[in-house]
Design an enzyme around this catalytic site. Structure first.
Site, short mmCIF file in Angstrom:
data_model
loop_
_atom_site.label_atom_id
_atom_site.label_comp_id
_atom_site.label_asym_id
_atom_site.label_seq_id
_atom_site.Cartn_x
_atom_site.Cartn_y
_atom_site.Cartn_z
N LYS A 170 0.84 -1.21 0.00
CA LYS A 170 0.00 0.00 0.00
C LYS A 170 0.88 1.26 0.00
O LYS A 170 0.64 2.19 -0.77
CB LYS A 170 -0.90 0.01 1.25
CG LYS A 170 -1.52 1.37 1.56
CD LYS A 170 -2.35 1.36 2.82
CE LYS A 170 -1.60 1.56 4.11
NZ LYS A 170 -1.26 2.96 4.45
N ASN A 171 1.89 1.27 0.86
CA ASN A 171 2.67 2.49 1.02
C ASN A 171 3.68 2.72 -0.11
O ASN A 171 4.33 3.77 -0.16
CB ASN A 171 3.36 2.50 2.39
CG ASN A 171 2.34 2.73 3.50
OD1 ASN A 171 1.20 3.10 3.23
ND2 ASN A 171 2.75 2.48 4.74
N CYS B 241 -3.76 12.74 13.22
CA CYS B 241 -4.69 11.62 13.09
C CYS B 241 -4.57 10.81 14.36
O CYS B 241 -3.87 11.21 15.29
CB CYS B 241 -4.40 10.78 11.86
SG CYS B 241 -2.86 9.90 11.96
N ARG C 45 0.83 14.95 12.42
CA ARG C 45 1.41 14.75 11.08
C ARG C 45 1.95 16.11 10.63
O ARG C 45 1.27 16.86 9.92
CB ARG C 45 0.37 14.21 10.10
CG ARG C 45 -0.40 12.97 10.55
CD ARG C 45 0.46 11.77 10.86
NE ARG C 45 0.94 11.06 9.71
CZ ARG C 45 0.43 9.91 9.25
NH1 ARG C 45 -0.59 9.36 9.83
NH2 ARG C 45 0.97 9.30 8.21
N ASP D 117 6.57 20.44 8.25
CA ASP D 117 7.65 21.43 8.13
C ASP D 117 8.77 20.97 7.19
O ASP D 117 9.34 21.78 6.45
CB ASP D 117 8.22 21.75 9.52
CG ASP D 117 8.73 20.51 10.24
OD1 ASP D 117 7.98 19.51 10.31
OD2 ASP D 117 9.88 20.51 10.71
N LEU D 118 9.06 19.66 7.17
CA LEU D 118 10.16 19.18 6.33
C LEU D 118 9.78 19.22 4.84
O LEU D 118 10.61 19.52 3.98
CB LEU D 118 10.56 17.76 6.74
CG LEU D 118 11.07 17.65 8.18
CD1 LEU D 118 11.23 16.21 8.61
CD2 LEU D 118 12.41 18.39 8.31
N ASP E 89 4.95 0.63 11.97
CA ASP E 89 3.69 0.03 11.51
C ASP E 89 3.50 -1.40 12.01
O ASP E 89 2.40 -1.95 11.90
CB ASP E 89 3.61 0.06 9.97
CG ASP E 89 3.42 1.48 9.43
OD1 ASP E 89 3.09 2.37 10.23
OD2 ASP E 89 3.62 1.68 8.22
N ARG F 199 -8.43 -0.45 5.03
CA ARG F 199 -7.64 0.61 4.41
C ARG F 199 -6.27 0.10 4.00
O ARG F 199 -5.66 0.64 3.08
CB ARG F 199 -7.44 1.78 5.40
CG ARG F 199 -8.67 2.64 5.60
CD ARG F 199 -8.34 3.81 6.50
NE ARG F 199 -7.20 4.56 5.95
CZ ARG F 199 -6.63 5.60 6.55
NH1 ARG F 199 -7.08 6.02 7.71
NH2 ARG F 199 -5.61 6.22 5.98
#
Ligand code: EPZ
Length: 447
Positions: A28-29, A123, A128, A131-132, A312, A406
């Site tokens: 997924k990622n 979340c 989350r 800035d980067l 994760d 998801r």
């Protein structure tokens, strides 16, 4: 008065040792940022092994809202054409469902010179920050500002290569700035970048489409700007988090499970941690296996950027450690609120205490887990409850299945292949009766 609603739950009966082999779906990622990257290509992009998970469906809708055409071909193939890309503003209604949609910023900026994407904020697993991402876009010459919850990034005269150093190897910022830099004028050097396999897969995809990226998989990525990316056919890597979840599902039942379709080089930290617990691990070119018959102790875990232990897998690992003898300390260093699932684990009989000040959990095992009605609040916390249910003595019913869907393509089917007794059940629940529904129904015994 009653209020009816459709509820889908996962119901499982624990206590069976899992065994056998199963093939894991695509990542997924890796798929989500590659979908965003397809906006940079002027020919058709074919993504193979895209997992059929709801996050991917949301990204499909997002790409279409921007003017791209997305077609599903078979179960796991996506065909994306961004020839008519016109919109630069991503709709909040879709973006709020998907943090990965922030990757659209770099892709839109690179392709159209402007992006307006809702800020992710936070979340259930934590803050989350962006800035980067913003620092990287600015370094490439973009004007960056916030307005009414959106980040607006503009570079009407194009971007120029720059030297960018991240204070932390953020996965999302590495991806986003890499996407923007593909069309920048000159050379961009990104330092202290994320080395996650999904970041490497994105760079491999971009190179296959004509980009000139090197160093991915190390802490420095160099991008030579190009004029155009063409269409390409690309197969994403296996999902290492789903693979790890399946391995831990086997381990918590003290079973022996092999997961095919995953690169063992993506699993160093997990296999090392399992070995410390007495689980016998082995691997081949594209599979990993774990036999937990000899599991004898817990271990301490520190989540960290790749190649460290993946955040994760932290919830699922915690569920497994709850069943191992001894005290284990799990320290979360990536997200600041990733222990919400622990309350549900405790309701199932786990002995886990969260120390908020140190963002750590102390697990005392071995616990004899018991089935209970529980609720998932995020993707990986939900997976941890499924894994815990596999070791529980009686029936577990997991609500909040939409979170699990998801990130996992039919998790229950993969587990059934390994011998788990698990099924999806949906029905109209009258809320006034919901409280008694669980008490009066039992799951039919399978196999
Ligand atoms: C990606 O999220 C994954 N999501 C996450 O998977 C994963 O947990 C995470 O990487 C870490 O491996 C996707 O790939 C879609 P980060 P991302 O940018 O990109 C802070 C799942 O369950 N940070 O490395 O958001 C940030 O606040 C999901 O599949 C800044 O401070 O991860 C967070 O605490 C959940 N400033 C930490 O870094 C920034 O500009 C990690 O974020 C960016 C991030």
């Amino acid at each position: 008065m009653t209020f009816d609603r459709l509820e889908t739950t996962l119901r499982l009966r624990g206590g069976h040792r899992l065994h056998g082999a199963v093939r894991v779906h695509g990542s997924k990622n890796a798929t989500l940022p590659i979908m965003a990257a397809s906006l940079l290509c002027d020919g058709e992009v074919v993504i193979k092994r895209a997992p059929r998970v709801t996050d991917v469906s949301v990204m499909e809708a997002l790409l279409e809202s921007l003017g791209a055409r997305v077609r599903e071909h078979g179960t796991n193939e996506l065909r994306i054409s961004a020839a008519n890309l016109g919109q630069t503003r991503a709709p909040y209604t879709l973006v709020r469902k998907l943090n990965a949609s922030f990757d659209l910023t770099g892709a839109l900026l690179g392709r159209l010179g402007r992006a307006e994407v809702p800020l992710p904020g936070g979340c259930v697993i934590g803050t989350r920050a962006t800035d980067l991402h913003e620092m990287g876009f600015r370094a490439l010459g973009a004007d960056v500002r916030g307005a009414r919850g959106y980040l607006i990034v503009e570079a009407p005269d194009g971007l120029r290569g720059a030297d960018v150093s991240f204070r932390f190897p953020s996965v999302g910022a590495t991806r986003n700035v890499m996407l923007a830099a593909v069309y920048a004028d000159g050379t961009t050097t990104l330092r202290n970048v994320a080395m996650e396999p999904e970041v490497v897969d994105l760079a491999n995809f971009l190179n296959a489409a004509g980009a000139r990226i090197s160093g991915h998989g190390t802490d420095t990525i160099v991008i030579e700007g190009v004029q155009r990316l063409h269409g390409v056919e690309y197969e994403v890597i296996g999902d290492r988090i789903a693979a790890g979840t399946l391995l831990l599902a086997g381990a918590i039942t003290r079973g022996a499970v092999r997961v095919d379709g995953t690169d063992p080089r993506h699993h160093g930290a997990l296999l090392a941690a399992l070995s410390e617990c007495g689980v016998a691990c082995s691997h081949g070119v594209d599979w990993i296996a774990a036999d937990a018959a000899g599991a004898r102790s817990g271990t301490d875990i520190l989540t960290a950027p790749f190649p460290g232990f993946p955040t994760d897998l932290q919830p699922t690992m915690t569920a497994f450690l709850a069943t191992c003898p001894g005290t284990s300390v799990i320290e979360e260093t990536i997200f600041n609120a990733r222990f919400a699932y622990v309350n549900e684990l405790v309701r199932m009989g786990a002995d886990v205490r969260v120390q908020m000040d140190s963002n750590a959990a102390v697990v005392k095992g071995p616990a004899e887990l018991e089935g209970a009605p529980v609720e998932a609040a995020d993707i990986r916390g939900g997976a941890a409850l499924v894994v815990a249910g596999l070791a529980a003595r009686s029936e577990t019913e997991i609500a909040g299945l939409e979170f699990i869907d998801r990130g996992y393509e039919r998790l229950e089917e993969m587990l059934t292949e390994l011998g788990a007794q698990i099924q999806r059940s949906s029905g109209i629940v009258a809320l006034a009766e919901a409280a008694s529904a669980y008490e009066t129904s039992t799951m039919p015994t399978v196999g």
